[in-house]
Design a protein around this motif. Sequence first.
Motif, PDB file in Angstrom:
ATOM      1  N   THR A 172       0.798   0.948  11.658  1.00  0.00           N
ATOM      2  CA  THR A 172       0.135   2.162  12.137  1.00  0.00           C
ATOM      3  C   THR A 172       0.614   3.341  11.311  1.00  0.00           C
ATOM      4  OG1 THR A 172       1.833   2.518  13.809  1.00  0.00           O
ATOM      5  CG2 THR A 172      -0.133   1.318  14.518  1.00  0.00           C
ATOM      6  N   CYS A 173      -0.248   4.339  11.196  1.00  0.00           N
ATOM      7  CA  CYS A 173       0.083   5.543  10.437  1.00  0.00           C
ATOM      8  C   CYS A 173       1.242   6.269  11.119  1.00  0.00           C
ATOM      9  CB  CYS A 173      -1.148   6.453  10.356  1.00  0.00           C
ATOM     10  SG  CYS A 173      -0.824   8.023   9.535  1.00  0.00           S
ATOM     11  N   VAL A 174       2.250   6.629  10.347  1.00  0.00           N
ATOM     12  CA  VAL A 174       3.413   7.322  10.905  1.00  0.00           C
ATOM     13  C   VAL A 174       3.102   8.780  11.226  1.00  0.00           C
ATOM     14  CG1 VAL A 174       5.143   5.821   9.873  1.00  0.00           C
ATOM     15  CG2 VAL A 174       4.311   7.790   8.590  1.00  0.00           C
ATOM     16  N   LEU A 175       1.984   9.294  10.707  1.00  0.00           N
ATOM     17  CA  LEU A 175       1.641  10.698  10.948  1.00  0.00           C
ATOM     18  C   LEU A 175       0.733  10.884  12.151  1.00  0.00           C
ATOM     19  CD1 LEU A 175       1.153  11.671   7.220  1.00  0.00           C
ATOM     20  CD2 LEU A 175       3.119  12.159   8.672  1.00  0.00           C
ATOM     21  N   CYS A 176      -0.327  10.055  12.251  1.00  0.00           N
ATOM     22  CA  CYS A 176      -1.277  10.257  13.352  1.00  0.00           C
ATOM     23  C   CYS A 176      -1.314   9.096  14.345  1.00  0.00           C
ATOM     24  CB  CYS A 176      -2.684  10.538  12.807  1.00  0.00           C
ATOM     25  SG  CYS A 176      -3.520   9.095  12.110  1.00  0.00           S
ATOM     26  N   GLY A 177      -0.647   7.979  14.025  1.00  0.00           N
ATOM     27  CA  GLY A 177      -0.581   6.853  14.949  1.00  0.00           C
ATOM     28  C   GLY A 177      -1.765   5.901  14.865  1.00  0.00           C
ATOM     29  N   SER A 178      -2.715   6.159  13.984  1.00  0.00           N
ATOM     30  CA  SER A 178      -3.897   5.310  13.857  1.00  0.00           C
ATOM     31  C   SER A 178      -3.533   3.952  13.274  1.00  0.00           C
ATOM     32  CB  SER A 178      -4.929   5.995  12.952  1.00  0.00           C
ATOM     33  OG  SER A 178      -6.002   5.112  12.674  1.00  0.00           O
ATOM     34  N   ASP A 179      -4.223   2.909  13.732  1.00  0.00           N
ATOM     35  CA  ASP A 179      -4.052   1.599  13.117  1.00  0.00           C
ATOM     36  C   ASP A 179      -5.167   1.325  12.097  1.00  0.00           C
ATOM     37  OD1 ASP A 179      -6.155   1.165  14.839  1.00  0.00           O
ATOM     38  OD2 ASP A 179      -5.261  -0.546  15.858  1.00  0.00           O
ATOM     39  N   ASN A 180      -5.958   2.330  11.804  1.00  0.00           N
ATOM     40  CA  ASN A 180      -7.026   2.239  10.812  1.00  0.00           C
ATOM     41  C   ASN A 180      -6.428   2.579   9.443  1.00  0.00           C
ATOM     42  OD1 ASN A 180      -9.545   2.002   9.624  1.00  0.00           O
ATOM     43  ND2 ASN A 180     -10.230   4.040  10.258  1.00  0.00           N
ATOM     44  N   VAL A 181      -5.681   1.615   8.910  1.00  0.00           N
ATOM     45  CA  VAL A 181      -4.954   1.828   7.661  1.00  0.00           C
ATOM     46  C   VAL A 181      -5.372   0.795   6.621  1.00  0.00           C
ATOM     47  CG1 VAL A 181      -2.958   2.875   8.819  1.00  0.00           C
ATOM     48  CG2 VAL A 181      -2.970   0.432   8.355  1.00  0.00           C
ATOM     49  N   HIS A 182      -5.145   1.136   5.382  1.00  0.00           N
ATOM     50  CA  HIS A 182      -5.522   0.284   4.256  1.00  0.00           C
ATOM     51  C   HIS A 182      -4.313   0.085   3.342  1.00  0.00           C
ATOM     52  CE1 HIS A 182      -7.717  -1.234   0.785  1.00  0.00           C
ATOM     53  NE2 HIS A 182      -7.175  -0.270   0.062  1.00  0.00           N
ATOM     54  N   LEU A 183      -4.073  -1.164   2.944  1.00  0.00           N
ATOM     55  CA  LEU A 183      -3.014  -1.464   1.992  1.00  0.00           C
ATOM     56  C   LEU A 183      -3.437  -0.967   0.612  1.00  0.00           C
ATOM     57  CD1 LEU A 183      -0.327  -2.934   1.268  1.00  0.00           C
ATOM     58  CD2 LEU A 183      -1.719  -4.970   0.874  1.00  0.00           C
ATOM     59  N   SER A 184      -2.702  -0.007   0.064  1.00  0.00           N
ATOM     60  CA  SER A 184      -2.990   0.523  -1.275  1.00  0.00           C
ATOM     61  C   SER A 184      -2.334  -0.328  -2.348  1.00  0.00           C
ATOM     62  CB  SER A 184      -2.469   1.948  -1.419  1.00  0.00           C
ATOM     63  OG  SER A 184      -3.023   2.783  -0.457  1.00  0.00           O
ATOM     64  N   SER A 185      -1.086  -0.745  -2.089  1.00  0.00           N
ATOM     65  CA  SER A 185      -0.338  -1.547  -3.044  1.00  0.00           C
ATOM     66  C   SER A 185       0.727  -2.341  -2.300  1.00  0.00           C
ATOM     67  CB  SER A 185       0.328  -0.655  -4.092  1.00  0.00           C
ATOM     68  OG  SER A 185       1.141  -1.435  -4.943  1.00  0.00           O
ATOM     69  N   GLU A 186       0.825  -3.602  -2.613  1.00  0.00           N
ATOM     70  CA  GLU A 186       1.858  -4.456  -2.016  1.00  0.00           C
ATOM     71  C   GLU A 186       3.252  -4.027  -2.461  1.00  0.00           C
ATOM     72  OE1 GLU A 186       3.329  -7.190   0.515  1.00  0.00           O
ATOM     73  OE2 GLU A 186       1.192  -6.790   0.302  1.00  0.00           O
ATOM     74  N   PHE A 187       3.318  -3.268  -3.546  1.00  0.00           N
ATOM     75  CA  PHE A 187       4.600  -2.833  -4.084  1.00  0.00           C
ATOM     76  C   PHE A 187       4.657  -1.322  -4.113  1.00  0.00           C
ATOM     77  CE2 PHE A 187       3.536  -6.959  -5.762  1.00  0.00           C
ATOM     78  CZ  PHE A 187       4.623  -7.694  -5.321  1.00  0.00           C
ATOM     79  N   GLY A 188       5.643  -0.758  -3.394  1.00  0.00           N
ATOM     80  CA  GLY A 188       5.814   0.681  -3.325  1.00  0.00           C
ATOM     81  C   GLY A 188       6.875   1.148  -4.300  1.00  0.00           C
ATOM     82  N   PRO A 189       7.478   2.298  -4.016  1.00  0.00           N
ATOM     83  CA  PRO A 189       8.493   2.843  -4.915  1.00  0.00           C
ATOM     84  C   PRO A 189       9.755   1.986  -4.988  1.00  0.00           C
ATOM     85  CG  PRO A 189       8.262   4.194  -2.954  1.00  0.00           C
ATOM     86  CD  PRO A 189       7.189   3.168  -2.893  1.00  0.00           C
TER      87      PRO A 189
ATOM     88  N   LEU B 186      -6.183  10.251   6.280  1.00  0.00           N
ATOM     89  CA  LEU B 186      -6.239  10.129   4.822  1.00  0.00           C
ATOM     90  C   LEU B 186      -4.889  10.272   4.116  1.00  0.00           C
ATOM     91  CD1 LEU B 186      -9.587  11.996   4.086  1.00  0.00           C
ATOM     92  CD2 LEU B 186      -9.208   9.544   4.474  1.00  0.00           C
ATOM     93  N   GLU B 187      -3.813  10.295   4.867  1.00  0.00           N
ATOM     94  CA  GLU B 187      -2.485  10.449   4.262  1.00  0.00           C
ATOM     95  C   GLU B 187      -1.919   9.107   3.799  1.00  0.00           C
ATOM     96  OE1 GLU B 187      -0.732  13.193   3.501  1.00  0.00           O
ATOM     97  OE2 GLU B 187      -2.439  14.375   4.186  1.00  0.00           O
ATOM     98  N   PRO B 188      -1.289   9.078   2.631  1.00  0.00           N
ATOM     99  CA  PRO B 188      -0.588   7.869   2.185  1.00  0.00           C
ATOM    100  C   PRO B 188       0.799   7.801   2.828  1.00  0.00           C
ATOM    101  CG  PRO B 188      -0.415   9.566   0.520  1.00  0.00           C
ATOM    102  CD  PRO B 188      -1.272  10.137   1.629  1.00  0.00           C
ATOM    103  N   PHE B 189       1.306   6.587   2.977  1.00  0.00           N
ATOM    104  CA  PHE B 189       2.662   6.420   3.509  1.00  0.00           C
ATOM    105  C   PHE B 189       3.223   5.073   3.073  1.00  0.00           C
ATOM    106  CE2 PHE B 189      -0.215   4.843   6.745  1.00  0.00           C
ATOM    107  CZ  PHE B 189       0.394   3.669   7.212  1.00  0.00           C
ATOM    108  N   ASP B 190       4.546   4.991   3.038  1.00  0.00           N
ATOM    109  CA  ASP B 190       5.244   3.737   2.724  1.00  0.00           C
ATOM    110  C   ASP B 190       5.474   2.959   4.000  1.00  0.00           C
ATOM    111  OD1 ASP B 190       5.468   4.472   0.046  1.00  0.00           O
ATOM    112  OD2 ASP B 190       7.473   5.308   0.296  1.00  0.00           O
ATOM    113  N   HIS B 191       5.573   1.636   3.841  1.00  0.00           N
ATOM    114  CA  HIS B 191       5.894   0.741   4.957  1.00  0.00           C
ATOM    115  C   HIS B 191       6.994  -0.210   4.486  1.00  0.00           C
ATOM    116  CE1 HIS B 191       5.451  -1.973   8.354  1.00  0.00           C
ATOM    117  NE2 HIS B 191       5.398  -2.976   7.487  1.00  0.00           N
TER     118      HIS B 191
END
Length: 179
Positions: A140-157, A170-175
């Motif tokens: 879920t989005c850490v900013l708005c709590g939505s579970d309507n999220v999309h995997l941008s990249s399997e590998f983050g920073p 529309l905010e990006p976030f790490d998981h």
Amino acid sequence: MVTAVLDTQQPATSTEAIDRARAAAGRVTDPEMPMLTLVDLGVLRDVSIEDGRVITTITPTYSGCPAMATMRDDLQRELLHAGFPDAEVRVSLTPAWTSDWITEAGRKALKDAGISPPGQAPRREGPVALTLMPTRRAVTCVLCGSDNVHLSSEFGPTTCKAMYQCLDCLEPFDHVKEI
């Protein structure tokens, strides 16, 4: 910086020394996620006394984790400053670290920093099938709590994170990945 030295006239009991060493270890943070201590991350596995020396044991989050050398060096330095000049830091690969070892305080710190904490790690028995497809996660989005999220990249920073984008705010976030 001043280095504390043990008072050799009144040696600390093993319990006192372990408590001081644990407190020192509890101040060491993960260099890749500095909002987490080694305790919060579940990397600090043990603090003991052997032959009058403090021995700490840490377990890497991944066997090739590039932050392990820094964690080890920072832990050694913090123990030195706490008055344990001959402390030893051991690295143990067994049992393998799991994201389930992250404490509740650590999960809250991740979320407060805008990083999605891991869910429960998958439980597997026997051989693990190899798949080249992205891992499905309940994120879920850490900013708005939505579970309507999309995997941008399997590998983050860092190796232990994946990148997502919330499709509502529309905010990006790490998981932090579940392992």
